[in-house]
Design an enzyme around this catalytic site. Structure first.
Site, PDB file in Angstrom:
ATOM      1  N   ARG A  47       0.852  -1.197   0.000  1.00 23.64           N
ATOM      2  CA  ARG A  47       0.000   0.000   0.000  1.00 23.64           C
ATOM      3  C   ARG A  47       0.880   1.236   0.000  1.00 23.64           C
ATOM      4  O   ARG A  47       0.608   2.221  -0.670  1.00 23.64           O
ATOM      5  CB  ARG A  47      -0.966  -0.008   1.200  1.00 23.64           C
ATOM      6  CG  ARG A  47      -1.731   1.301   1.326  1.00 23.64           C
ATOM      7  CD  ARG A  47      -2.963   1.258   2.228  1.00 23.64           C
ATOM      8  NE  ARG A  47      -2.854   0.376   3.358  1.00 23.64           N
ATOM      9  CZ  ARG A  47      -2.073   0.599   4.438  1.00 23.64           C
ATOM     10  NH1 ARG A  47      -1.345   1.690   4.518  1.00 23.64           N
ATOM     11  NH2 ARG A  47      -2.033  -0.272   5.413  1.00 23.64           N
ATOM     12  N   TYR A  99     -17.444  16.008 -14.272  1.00 30.63           N
ATOM     13  CA  TYR A  99     -17.889  14.614 -14.320  1.00 30.63           C
ATOM     14  C   TYR A  99     -18.881  14.324 -13.187  1.00 30.63           C
ATOM     15  O   TYR A  99     -18.671  14.722 -12.038  1.00 30.63           O
ATOM     16  CB  TYR A  99     -16.647  13.716 -14.198  1.00 30.63           C
ATOM     17  CG  TYR A  99     -16.954  12.251 -14.141  1.00 30.63           C
ATOM     18  CD1 TYR A  99     -17.379  11.570 -15.276  1.00 30.63           C
ATOM     19  CD2 TYR A  99     -16.823  11.545 -12.957  1.00 30.63           C
ATOM     20  CE1 TYR A  99     -17.662  10.219 -15.220  1.00 30.63           C
ATOM     21  CE2 TYR A  99     -17.100  10.188 -12.896  1.00 30.63           C
ATOM     22  CZ  TYR A  99     -17.526   9.541 -14.035  1.00 30.63           C
ATOM     23  OH  TYR A  99     -17.800   8.202 -13.981  1.00 30.63           O
ATOM     24  N   ASP A 171      -8.729  18.136 -14.243  1.00 28.24           N
ATOM     25  CA  ASP A 171      -9.007  16.753 -14.640  1.00 28.24           C
ATOM     26  C   ASP A 171      -8.666  16.658 -16.125  1.00 28.24           C
ATOM     27  O   ASP A 171      -9.354  17.232 -16.972  1.00 28.24           O
ATOM     28  CB  ASP A 171     -10.485  16.424 -14.367  1.00 28.24           C
ATOM     29  CG  ASP A 171     -10.845  14.989 -14.735  1.00 28.24           C
ATOM     30  OD1 ASP A 171     -10.198  14.410 -15.626  1.00 28.24           O
ATOM     31  OD2 ASP A 171     -11.810  14.462 -14.146  1.00 28.24           O
TER      32      ASP A 171
HETATM   33  C1  LIG Z   1     -14.592   8.545 -15.881  1.00 25.26           C
HETATM   34  C2  LIG Z   1     -14.184   9.863 -15.391  1.00 25.26           C
HETATM   35  C3  LIG Z   1     -13.862  10.077 -14.039  1.00 25.26           C
HETATM   36  C4  LIG Z   1     -13.980   8.980 -12.993  1.00 25.26           C
HETATM   37  O1  LIG Z   1     -13.035   7.998 -13.170  1.00 25.26           O
HETATM   38  P1  LIG Z   1     -13.263   6.451 -12.758  1.00 25.26           P
HETATM   39  O2  LIG Z   1     -12.028   5.815 -13.242  1.00 25.26           O
HETATM   40  O3  LIG Z   1     -14.512   5.994 -13.418  1.00 25.26           O
HETATM   41  O4  LIG Z   1     -13.396   6.447 -11.267  1.00 25.26           O
HETATM   42  C5  LIG Z   1     -13.431  11.333 -13.661  1.00 25.26           C
HETATM   43  N1  LIG Z   1     -13.353  12.357 -14.555  1.00 25.26           N
HETATM   44  C6  LIG Z   1     -13.672  12.190 -15.844  1.00 25.26           C
HETATM   45  C7  LIG Z   1     -13.559  13.346 -16.776  1.00 25.26           C
HETATM   46  C8  LIG Z   1     -14.098  10.952 -16.314  1.00 25.26           C
HETATM   47  O5  LIG Z   1     -14.430  10.805 -17.602  1.00 25.26           O
END
Ligand SMILES: *Cc1c(COP(=O)(O)O)cnc(C)c1O
Length: 393
Positions: A47, A99, A171
């Site tokens: 971890r 998201y 993101d």
């Molecule tokens: C899919 C997605 C997430 C979440 O990611 P997971 O791997 O499904 O937990 C976050 N931000 C964006 C822009 C996404 O497309």
């Protein structure tokens, strides 16, 4: 050092075993031997650290031009760990079209935790400035929003953030470091759902965070180890391998998307196409200035009266599924699938109509993709005897 595409393939040399293996092994070990009870060992428990995961973390840190990377068991786990560097009472400005899962994490988890959030349209800089409060600590957004592909300037937002001593968190799932490196444009933290383009094959759920600053890196490492949602060695290897082909996959996603946009624009059944590559909008202007390409996601609106459900169910090659960014093309209806959690009013306010279709363009032969879209559109308009003239668009 070498060019970006070379870095994708080679990552960071490990030379960590005697076999000469060209790839880092999958270290399926949860624990490691201490030579002596008081030894200071590099690896003690998986971890806290695992050589396969660490390879991926170094690889993505280099690609995003950061100092340290962190791999998590999902994109949301990465976002959870990042937002957990803040404290109760802190305020964060968030993009108003982030998201859905991130939104749920914020509204149903972090609000209980007394983190405060204000949603704003991050394309509107004065709205962002206005939302800043004495306890504001960060601005969090996605460069391209989902599903309408509105584009935010990372440069402009980071400038505002720096002036007010706030962190900028981006993101970067939709663009990947191949198309944009937010840390180079002024951001402090980048997060990814590596489930999408970085993995690229719809076979693993994973998340990534990369930071520039050592102090933030230490806080994030504390959360990664302390909360514990780390990526397994086997899944770390899948993301490592996915990243090696990112450039070639992305080039094909881009060229296929451009062809599909052209095709859709030629069809009278389509009322509107959303793609930052289409010129004449602020989205296009920002994307042209700050990215190396407009991505592989194309959304479009069918003319009123045409059934979007019939259209997506009538596709043969393009599969009906949520998620995106993989080698195979996927289509979905945001109002029923990816954004079903929003109330009908919120969907409408966000521009998510019942006519809206989101397409994640894969790397298949574009002729086959266009043929598939074409046959489903044909059947739609024949079956419903609707012939909408191009002039009515
Ligand atoms: C899919 C997605 C997430 C979440 O990611 P997971 O791997 O499904 O937990 C976050 N931000 C964006 C822009 C996404 O497309």
């Amino acid at each position: 050092m070498s060019e970006f595409d070379t870095k994708l393939v080679h990552g960071k040399s490990q030379h960590d075993n005697q076999t000469g293996a060209v790839n880092v092994p999958i270290y399926n070990s949860s624990t490691y031997v201490y030579p002596r009870a008081d030894s200071k060992v590099r690896w003690d428990y998986s971890r806290s650290g695992n050589p396969t995961r660490n390879y991926l973390e170094d690889q993505i840190a280099a690609l995003e031009d950061g100092t340290r990377g962190f791999a998590f068991s999902s994109g949301l786990a990465a976002i959870h760990a990042v937002l957990s560097i803040f404290s109760p009472g802190d305020h964060i400005i968030i993009g108003d079209s982030i998201y859905g899962g991130t939104f749920r994490l914020i509204n149903q988890f972090f609000e209980r935790w007394h983190l405060e959030f204000t949603e704003v349209d991050t394309q509107d800089l004065s709205a962002v400035e206005k939302a800043i409060q004495p306890n504001t600590k960060a601005i969090y957004f996605e460069t391209f929003t989902n599903p309408l592909l509105k584009v935010t300037s990372v440069k402009a937002i980071s400038k505002v953030a720096k002036a007010h001593h706030l962190l900028t968190i981006v993101d970067n799932t939709f663009l990947t470091p191949y198309l944009q490196r937010p840390l180079d444009l002024g951001a402090d933290i980048v997060v990814h759902s590596a489930t999408k383009y970085l993995g690229g094959h719809s076979d693993v759920v994973a998340g990534i965070a990369v930071v520039k600053n050592e102090e933030i890196a230490d806080r994030l490492y504390f959360n990664q180890n302390g909360i514990g949602s780390v990526l397994s060695p086997e899944d770390s290897n899948l993301i490592r391998r996915g990243i090696q082909t990112l450039a070639v996959r992305m080039d094909r996603h881009l060229s296929n998307a451009a062809k599909i946009v052209k095709f859709l624009q030629s069809r009278p059944e389509i009322a509107k196409v959303y793609y930052p590559g289409i010129s004449g909008s602020l989205d296009h202007e920002i994307a042209s200035a700050e990215t190396n390409g407009y991505g592989g996601i194309v959304s479009f609106e069918l003319q009123k009266g045409l059934k979007a459900t019939k259209f997506v169910e009538g596709l043969n090659l393009i599969q009906l599924a949520v998620s995106l960014g993989a080698v195979e093309s996927l289509v979905e209806l945001p109002y029923k699938m990816s954004h079903a959690e929003l109330s009908p009013e919120d969907q409408l306010a966000a521009g998510i109509t019942h006519q809206l279709v989101r397409l994640s363009v894969g790397i298949e032969d574009p002729k086959d993709l266009i043929q598939d879209l074409s046959q489903s559109l044909d059947r739609l308009s024949v079956r419903q005897s609707i012939r909408v003239k191009a002039s009515e668009k």
